[in-house]
Design an enzyme around this catalytic site. Structure first.
Site: not given
Ligand code: TNX
Length: 521
Positions: A285
């Site tokens: 992300e």
């Molecule tokens: C996505 S999974 C994220 C996290 C959040 C999560 C909540 C991922 C690699 N990144 O930063 O906590 O969703 O489920």
């Protein structure tokens, strides 16, 4: 016999039960490096509430242990034979002995009622995947060393062998880096709302690593970069902003002066305290960084990890950057049908998004495009020799809310508070309903999938009680998916329900799902 995970083979033997009335005598046999493990076994049984069984009985039946010291070091296979005369354990390696003792431990502590005997049985066991883990987000909600040790005890009881610590995120930085003291001073005292802050010293971290290693759990530390870096930037503001203009406040740009040096310092110090072969560098992300800087950042960070003689792990998005054979990618972009439909339709199927969806609706097409790209990148990277750990959000994210009722008063309210509403609530049965062999949308050769990992994200957690409530019973199901082949819900649920007395004895919190056949315990 209510073993979780279910062993590969279990055969009832003829003959009389092994009486435990006179206690047992633990003995290391030929080539045994096992005395320490036998001592731990005895301590674990006491912690499980099994207080009546003597393990030093001078003339009780014997537990004979043979560790052959052949086979690969990671070989977890073992054979356990319970007969009227005693218990015989054969393992190639100490880790196999530990797994065998864990099976024996479950047989003893889960024996029905006050039954002071074990039925004769031969267990020949072999795990399906060598990586069976839990990712624990200590950044959004800090858990101290004692609590992390409780989690490691839980991992060990279910034969899980990886503890992935998500040590940094926007909300906090949870590991001291002595050469960069503001990380702990600023990042370590930072937290959001009710969530506890905190920061491990390197000494704390080593303590966790050692406790885990004694239980054959490998710690995989994660520094999440180049996104999710607001805490690092709060500590060192000069790291923030992009090289080409103002970027989002949580991104590290590879062209920014000092950024890659910062990455090298942090990873270098962490590597020095991490005996396990993996360093996780996040990679999820990094919205807004741009494809080219992202790829250069990820490639550079991977290079740094390799220069430390370690293997880089990233979340799935890291597949966008070049990999070398053996690099590890953590697959996670697989969601429940409601989210998949939104991604598929782009326009959010008429404009409705689930409550708690983090992005505004106009961002959905961009999100969908990035998910599609990461899925294609993963397939390509696997073609280039990357290996994969499976953490599909739909079936391994422990912040997915529980949907059913509880047999304990007050728990439904707690269940309503915990987890992220963006995910459709699921029953423990639905959560268990997946097959790791079919989790990837493309076929892979044997050995590509290293294993499975649950992820406990902590945005909704405020402390250890919340944490344990979200771990059990679903983490045990993940453990079974990683160890055993093809077990079904009915069998799993019937075995797991019998574990409740151990959870109670250990004080482990759990969600008493009405879908488990608890019986009249
Ligand atoms: C996505 S999974 C994220 C996290 C959040 C999560 C909540 C991922 C690699 N990144 O930063 O906590 O969703 O489920």
């Amino acid at each position: 016999m209510p073993l979780v995970p279910l062993p590969a083979s279990m055969v009832r033997l003829s003959g009389s039960p092994l009486s435990l009335a006179d206690g047992l005598r633990l003995e290391g046999g030929v080539g045994a490096s096992g005395q320490g493990l036998l001592d731990r076994f005895a301590a674990d049984l006491a912690g499980d509430g099994l207080t009546w069984l003597r393990l030093d009985a001078a003339d009780g039946p014997r537990v004979i242990v043979v560790v052959r010291e052949d086979g690969a070091e990671s070989d977890e296979d073992y054979r356990l034979r319970v007969t009227e005369g005693g218990v015989q354990i054969d393992a190639a390696r100490p880790v196999g002995l530990h797994r065998a003792l864990t099976t024996l431990r479950q047989l003893l502590v889960l024996a029905k009622g006050d039954q002071r005997a074990l039925d004769p049985v031969e267990v020949s066991d072999h795990c399906r995947y060598g990586w069976r883990g839990l990712s624990l987000d200590v950044a959004r909600c800090f858990f101290d060393v004692a609590e992390v040790k409780r989690v490691i005890d839980l991992l060990s009881f279910y034969k899980l062998n990886v503890l992935h610590l998500h040590l940094t995120d926007d909300q906090g930085w949870r590991i001291d880096v002595p050469s960069l003291p503001a990380l702990s001073r600023v990042g370590g005292t930072r937290s959001e709302g009710e969530h506890p802050a905190g920061c491990y010293t390197l000494e704390d971290y080593r303590n966790i690593v050692e406790y885990a290693a004694e239980r054959f759990v490998t710690v995989v530390p994660e520094i999440d970069m180049p996104g999710h870096c607001a805490a690092a930037i709060a500590a060192y503001p000069e790291l923030g902003g992009s090289g080409t203009g103002a970027g989002p406040a949580n991104l590290l740009h590879p062209d920014r002066e000092g950024v890659m040096e910062f990455v090298a310092s942090v990873l270098g110090e962490l590597a020095g305290a991490t005996p396990g072969p993996y360093l996780h560098i996040g990679g999820d992300e990094a919205f807004g960084l741009g494809g080219d800087p992202y790829r250069r950042f990820a490639a550079g960070a991977r290079e740094i990890v390799r220069s430390l003689d370690m293997t880089p792990v990233t979340w799935q998005e890291g597949a966008a950057a070049p990999v070398v054979a053996g690099d590890v990618l953590q697959h996670w972009l697989a969601f429940d049908p409601a989210i998949e439909a939104i991604l598929e339709n782009g326009d959010a199927a008429g404009g409705s998004l689930p409550a708690g969806f983090a992005l505004p609706i106009e961002m959905v097409p961009r999100l969908a495009a990035s998910v599609r790209r990461s899925r294609a990148d993963l397939a390509r990277a696997v073609g280039e020799g990357a290996r994969v750990v499976l953490s599909p959000a739909s079936h391994t994210y422990l912040d997915r809310p529980y949907s059913e009722g509880s047999v304990l008063g007050g728990q439904r309210e707690l269940a309503d508070r915990l987890g992220l509403r963006v995910y459709a609530p699921a029953t423990v049965e639905e959560f268990f309903d997946w097959d790791p062999a079919r989790a990837l949308p493309f076929s892979v050769e044997a050995g590509v999938v290293l294993g499975v990992e649950a992820a406990m994200w902590s945005e909704s957690l405020t402390g250890p009680e919340d944490l344990e409530f979200m771990l059990l019973p679903r983490l045990a199901g993940l453990a079974e998916r990683g160890w055993s082949e093809g077990t079904d819900w009915a069998g799993h649920a019937a075995r797991l329900a019998r574990h409740r007395p151990v959870w109670e004895a250990r004080g482990w919190g759990y969600f008493a799902s009405e879908l488990l056949p608890w019986g009249d315990l």
